[in-house]
Write a protein that holds these residues in place. Structure first.
Motif: not given
Length: 120
Positions: A10-39
């Motif tokens: 139910g929460m919006a999460r930021l993801a990055v898509e590269i080569e048809e794969k998607r990754y949760d940005v916060a998980a990728l960076c090893g943190i709890d949250t990372f949103d568009f404003d922070q980007l």
């Protein structure tokens, strides 16, 4: 590299898509949250850090989003949504309304936002 928002529990999460794969940005960076404003605030430095995290195979495996996603609006929490109505003559003709001498300005609330593939 393309950024998007998706819904997770139910929460919006930021993801990055590269080569048809998607990754949760916060998980990728090893943190709890990372949103568009922070980007946006982080600028090129934030984008470079995310790109570097993608080279870490273990981090990328943990952060990969599998299966279909439900998109969230591109900007999930805008401060204001200002709209311009009847801003060109053809639109006035199309809706059969009087064309004012200046465009109509009105606002919308966040619940008016629609994500990719959502009904408007």
């Amino acid at each position: 590299m393309r950024f998007l928002h998706y819904k997770n529990n139910g929460m919006a999460r930021l993801a990055v898509e590269i080569e048809e794969k998607r990754y949760d940005v916060a998980a990728l960076c090893g943190i709890d949250t990372f949103d568009f404003d922070q980007l946006l605030k982080g600028g090129e430095e934030a984008i470079d850090a995310i790109a570097e995290s993608l080279t870490d195979t273990l981090a990328a495996e943990k952060a990969e989003i599998s299966g279909e996603i439900e998109y969230a609006p591109s900007v999930p929490n805008p401060g204001k949504i200002l709209c311009i109505g009847l801003n060109y003559f053809a639109h006035g003709e199309e809706v059969k309304m009087y064309m004012p001498s200046t465009p109509t300005v009105f606002s919308k609330f966040n619940n008016a936002l629609a994500a990719n593939n959502e009904e408007i």
